[in-house]
Design an enzyme around this catalytic site. Structure first.
Site, PDB file in Angstrom:
ATOM      1  N   LYS A   1       0.848  -1.193   0.000  1.00 34.20           N
ATOM      2  CA  LYS A   1       0.000   0.000   0.000  1.00 34.20           C
ATOM      3  C   LYS A   1       0.879   1.236   0.000  1.00 34.20           C
ATOM      4  O   LYS A   1       1.470   1.599   1.007  1.00 34.20           O
ATOM      5  CB  LYS A   1      -0.926   0.041   1.212  1.00 34.20           C
ATOM      6  CG  LYS A   1      -2.080   0.998   0.954  1.00 34.20           C
ATOM      7  CD  LYS A   1      -2.618   1.674   2.187  1.00 34.20           C
ATOM      8  CE  LYS A   1      -1.824   2.845   2.651  1.00 34.20           C
ATOM      9  NZ  LYS A   1      -1.764   3.991   1.738  1.00 34.20           N
TER      10      LYS A   1
ATOM     11  N   GLU B   1       9.533   1.245  10.831  1.00 34.52           N
ATOM     12  CA  GLU B   1      10.596   2.238  10.594  1.00 34.52           C
ATOM     13  C   GLU B   1       9.925   3.595  10.662  1.00 34.52           C
ATOM     14  O   GLU B   1       9.153   3.961   9.767  1.00 34.52           O
ATOM     15  CB  GLU B   1      11.224   2.019   9.214  1.00 34.52           C
ATOM     16  CG  GLU B   1      11.873   0.662   9.018  1.00 34.52           C
ATOM     17  CD  GLU B   1      13.102   0.459   9.889  1.00 34.52           C
ATOM     18  OE1 GLU B   1      13.691   1.458  10.347  1.00 34.52           O
ATOM     19  OE2 GLU B   1      13.458  -0.705  10.137  1.00 34.52           O
TER      20      GLU B   1
ATOM     21  N   CYS C   1      13.879  10.534   6.633  1.00 34.56           N
ATOM     22  CA  CYS C   1      13.658  10.110   8.018  1.00 34.56           C
ATOM     23  C   CYS C   1      14.898  10.379   8.852  1.00 34.56           C
ATOM     24  O   CYS C   1      14.799  10.756  10.007  1.00 34.56           O
ATOM     25  CB  CYS C   1      13.283   8.643   8.070  1.00 34.56           C
ATOM     26  SG  CYS C   1      14.425   7.597   7.184  1.00 34.56           S
TER      27      CYS C   1
ATOM     28  N   GLU D   1       9.546  16.192  14.713  1.00 35.05           N
ATOM     29  CA  GLU D   1      10.051  15.984  13.348  1.00 35.05           C
ATOM     30  C   GLU D   1       9.339  16.969  12.420  1.00 35.05           C
ATOM     31  O   GLU D   1       8.121  16.918  12.268  1.00 35.05           O
ATOM     32  CB  GLU D   1       9.773  14.549  12.906  1.00 35.05           C
ATOM     33  CG  GLU D   1      10.328  14.239  11.539  1.00 35.05           C
ATOM     34  CD  GLU D   1       9.979  12.834  11.067  1.00 35.05           C
ATOM     35  OE1 GLU D   1       8.816  12.421  11.205  1.00 35.05           O
ATOM     36  OE2 GLU D   1      10.885  12.158  10.548  1.00 35.05           O
TER      37      GLU D   1
HETATM   38  P1  NAD Z   1       2.370   8.431   7.417  1.00 29.63           P
HETATM   39  O1  NAD Z   1       2.628   7.697   8.683  1.00 29.63           O
HETATM   40  O2  NAD Z   1       1.355   9.498   7.416  1.00 29.63           O
HETATM   41  O3  NAD Z   1       1.914   7.389   6.279  1.00 29.63           O
HETATM   42  C1  NAD Z   1       2.694   6.270   5.935  1.00 29.63           C
HETATM   43  C2  NAD Z   1       1.787   5.234   5.285  1.00 29.63           C
HETATM   44  O4  NAD Z   1       0.846   4.759   6.238  1.00 29.63           O
HETATM   45  C3  NAD Z   1       0.968   5.759   4.120  1.00 29.63           C
HETATM   46  O5  NAD Z   1       0.897   4.766   3.138  1.00 29.63           O
HETATM   47  C4  NAD Z   1      -0.380   6.024   4.763  1.00 29.63           C
HETATM   48  O6  NAD Z   1      -1.441   6.023   3.841  1.00 29.63           O
HETATM   49  C5  NAD Z   1      -0.487   4.864   5.718  1.00 29.63           C
HETATM   50  N1  NAD Z   1      -1.395   5.067   6.865  1.00 29.63           N
HETATM   51  C6  NAD Z   1      -1.822   6.238   7.379  1.00 29.63           C
HETATM   52  N2  NAD Z   1      -2.579   5.999   8.466  1.00 29.63           N
HETATM   53  C7  NAD Z   1      -2.609   4.651   8.631  1.00 29.63           C
HETATM   54  C8  NAD Z   1      -3.201   3.783   9.614  1.00 29.63           C
HETATM   55  N3  NAD Z   1      -3.893   4.266  10.633  1.00 29.63           N
HETATM   56  N4  NAD Z   1      -2.992   2.442   9.503  1.00 29.63           N
HETATM   57  C9  NAD Z   1      -2.253   1.948   8.484  1.00 29.63           C
HETATM   58  N5  NAD Z   1      -1.681   2.712   7.535  1.00 29.63           N
HETATM   59  C10 NAD Z   1      -1.849   4.055   7.613  1.00 29.63           C
HETATM   60  O7  NAD Z   1       3.798   8.950   6.908  1.00 29.63           O
HETATM   61  P2  NAD Z   1       4.138   9.843   5.635  1.00 29.63           P
HETATM   62  O8  NAD Z   1       3.686  11.244   5.892  1.00 29.63           O
HETATM   63  O9  NAD Z   1       3.673   9.156   4.403  1.00 29.63           O
HETATM   64  O10 NAD Z   1       5.749   9.769   5.625  1.00 29.63           O
HETATM   65  C11 NAD Z   1       6.556  10.565   6.406  1.00 29.63           C
HETATM   66  C12 NAD Z   1       6.988   9.844   7.664  1.00 29.63           C
HETATM   67  O11 NAD Z   1       7.658   8.621   7.330  1.00 29.63           O
HETATM   68  C13 NAD Z   1       7.987  10.639   8.477  1.00 29.63           C
HETATM   69  O12 NAD Z   1       7.657  10.557   9.836  1.00 29.63           O
HETATM   70  C14 NAD Z   1       9.307   9.920   8.218  1.00 29.63           C
HETATM   71  O13 NAD Z   1      10.283  10.082   9.209  1.00 29.63           O
HETATM   72  C15 NAD Z   1       8.857   8.519   8.108  1.00 29.63           C
HETATM   73  N6  NAD Z   1       9.873   7.714   7.408  1.00 29.63           N
HETATM   74  C16 NAD Z   1      10.638   6.830   8.135  1.00 29.63           C
HETATM   75  C17 NAD Z   1      11.635   6.100   7.520  1.00 29.63           C
HETATM   76  C18 NAD Z   1      12.496   5.113   8.283  1.00 29.63           C
HETATM   77  O14 NAD Z   1      13.104   4.252   7.648  1.00 29.63           O
HETATM   78  N7  NAD Z   1      12.567   5.196   9.606  1.00 29.63           N
HETATM   79  C19 NAD Z   1      11.882   6.255   6.153  1.00 29.63           C
HETATM   80  C20 NAD Z   1      11.081   7.177   5.450  1.00 29.63           C
HETATM   81  C21 NAD Z   1      10.078   7.884   6.092  1.00 29.63           C
END
Ligand code: NAD
Length: 513
Positions: free
Chosen positions: A202, A277, A311, A408
């Site tokens: 997804k 992650e 991240c 963040e």
């Molecule tokens: P997000 O958490 O809003 O969304 C990530 C994914 O989860 C999306 O596909 C979203 O549609 C889905 N999602 C949202 N709510 C959900 C729920 N309740 N249950 C299941 N899935 C759900 O994050 P984002 O805004 O897309 O990305 C940015 C974030 O990702 C930042 O916090 C960044 O640090 C983190 N990130 C972490 C890493 C790592 O390896 N640690 C790498 C890249 C990004």
């Protein structure tokens, strides 16, 4: 000092390749059981450089999610389970080749969706992903168990051998963010496939298209139907339904800490395996003995690369008081030299953030920091343009309790403070709920050793930042996550152990004939 904007800020669609254009113009549904499935409804995708709608993506319903999971479950017990390890390896190697053959459309689609620079999506999402696939391909033939002669005291007769088997964990829900959409999808998919799992991917609402393109390439690479399925949607409910589906055995998530916490609760309640992650607020520590000619440009890159949407962006700078002004002035000068421009334009050094809502959120953090007493060295503004542009920003003189220091921001915003000694540097760096990455800039081995041991982070880099090799585990401490991507660890995480005991009553093997 303000940045002179000379480049165009709107993406030029005329520069896109023919296959990119025809893919963008086609209608997008889901990829389920090896087939393209029409979506009952769609949502609009907006180009971050203009805010204009350029395509529509499928809005998955609960029914579509259930269909995707059931296709993955069926594939798990089907042809895929009979693929020998070397056949899984061959599929991953072919997928790596196909990724590179389709580099142009994949990187252009990713750039148009996310606003990330074309050179970045090309290197990180395509070429580095091919590298990850090739590394993980090798693990398919190297997973093994152990054989142990046993000595169970209450079984006195005969002989016992113990075996361990590593079996695929099952159906994996891979949920990924937008900031390196294709690259992170590959980080999830490659170890899962090497271990023999099947997947429902997804992608994030903003970046759904390369996942669909990838699913087509996966079929071409020889993955049986249903091994890799893709559902898309703009609402969190799609991810929630996937996590809660009883036929999902493992959730492999990359995204925000807030969503990760929710997933952990859901998955743990159903005794599902999960790997998270999550977010970061990674410190960059520049000691008084650092080679500043390297440390300054690298610290600027650590925060401004990918427009700060990394991240493990080096978003907190701690420099020794003796070098603090030189470091902050140097990074601010680099920030001012960064040319903002359309992400498809090879001259641009920084494109827009992912959308206008996000750029407004980033700027609000900066304003709050200034209100709380931080001093704005450069940036702190958007552009007079509908694109989600934010000028690279440096805030100095910050204190640990400010929100812009604690949370963040996920944009090109660096907060900087000075320290007097190594213990204080470590204490400032560790004063965070996050623990993803940290870098130390120093030529003093004793200092490096002390800080490496004391820093609370899953990755500690010395005289480099955000240097990720596929052979090293990558994962966060504290609120930055649980589990690991990359390396052997990621493959093992997609397996479950079975032990088996064989009892032999005939112990003399010499006269079996
Ligand atoms: P997000 O958490 O809003 O969304 C990530 C994914 O989860 C999306 O596909 C979203 O549609 C889905 N999602 C949202 N709510 C959900 C729920 N309740 N249950 C299941 N899935 C759900 O994050 P984002 O805004 O897309 O990305 C940015 C974030 O990702 C930042 O916090 C960044 O640090 C983190 N990130 C972490 C890493 C790592 O390896 N640690 C790498 C890249 C990004």
């Amino acid at each position: 000092m303000s940045v002179e904007i000379e480049l165009r800020l709107d993406n030029d669609y005329g520069s896109l390749g023919q296959s990119t254009r025809s893919f963008l113009d086609s209608s997008h549904g889901f990829h389920i059981g090896g087939k393209q499935v029409r979506a009952a409804s769609t949502y609009a995708l907006q180009d971050p450089s203009t805010g204009q709608v350029f395509a529509h993506a499928g809005q998955a319903r609960m029914l579509d999610v259930a269909d995707a999971v059931s296709a993955a479950k069926k594939a798990l017990g089907g042809a895929w389970s009979r693929y020998r390890p070397h056949q899984r390896e061959a599929c991953l190697l072919r997928l790596a080749d196909l990724l590179e053959q389709h580099a142009r459309p994949l990187s252009e689609i990713e750039t148009v969706c996310s606003g990330r620079l074309l050179q970045n999506t090309l290197h990180v999402d395509v070429h580095y992903s091919a590298h990850v696939l090739r590394y993980m391909a090798g693990w398919a033939t190297k997973l093994s168990g152990r054989t142990t002669p046993l000595s169970v005291p209450y079984v006195p007769d005969g002989e016992l051998d113990g075996f361990t088997f590593r079996e695929a964990v099952g159906v994996v829900a891979a949920i990924v963010p937008w900031n390196v959409a294709l690259g992170i999808a590959i980080w999830k998919i490659a170890p899962a496939l090497a271990a023999g799992c099947t997947i429902v991917l997804k992608p994030a609402p903003q970046t759904p298209l390369t996942a669909l393109y990838l699913a087509q390439l996966a079929l071409e690479a020889g993955l049986p139907e249903g091994v890799l399925n893709v559902v898309t949607g703009s609402e969190p409910e799609v991810g929630v339904a996937l996590v809660r589906d009883p036929d999902v055995d493992m959730v492999s998530f990359t995204g925000s800490t807030e969503v990760g916490r929710q997933i952990a609760l859901d998955a743990a309640g159903a005794f599902k395996r999960f790997s998270l992650e999550l977010g970061g607020k990674s410190p960059v520590i520049i000691a008084q003995d650092a080679d500043l000619s390297r440390a300054i440009p690298q610290a600027a890159w650590a925060i401004f690369a990918n427009h700060g949407q990394n991240c493990c962006a080096g978003s907190r700078l701690y420099a020794h008081a003796r070098v603090f002004d030189e470091v902050v002035d140097g990074i601010s000068a680099i920030a001012e030299s960064i040319t903002l421009g359309a992400p498809l334009d090879s001259q641009s050094a920084m494109g827009p953030l992912v959308n206008r809502a996000h750029s407004q959120r980033v700027l609000a953090y900066v304003q709050e920091g200034i209100r709380e007493g931080a001093s704005l060295r450069t940036g702190g503004q958007g552009l007079d343009h509908p694109g989600a542009y934010v000028r690279p920003t440096v805030l100095a003189g910050v204190s640990p309790q400010m929100r812009v220091v604690r949370e963040e921001v996920f944009g090109p915003v660096l907060v900087a403070a000075s320290f007097e000694n190594d213990a204080q540097a470590v204490s400032l760096a560790n004063d965070s709920e996050f623990g993803l990455g940290a870098s130390i800039w120093s030529r003093d081995l004793d200092r490096v050793r002390y800080m490496t041991r004391k820093l609370q982070a899953g990755s500690v880099w010395v005289n480099t930042h955000n240097t990720l090799d596929v052979s090293l585990p990558f994962g966060g401490w504290k609120s930055s996550g649980m589990g690991h991507d990359l390396s052997e660890e990621a493959v093992l995480a997609h397996t479950r152990l079975k032990s088996s005991v064989h009892h032999y009553l005939q112990t003399d093997t010499t006269d079996l004939t």
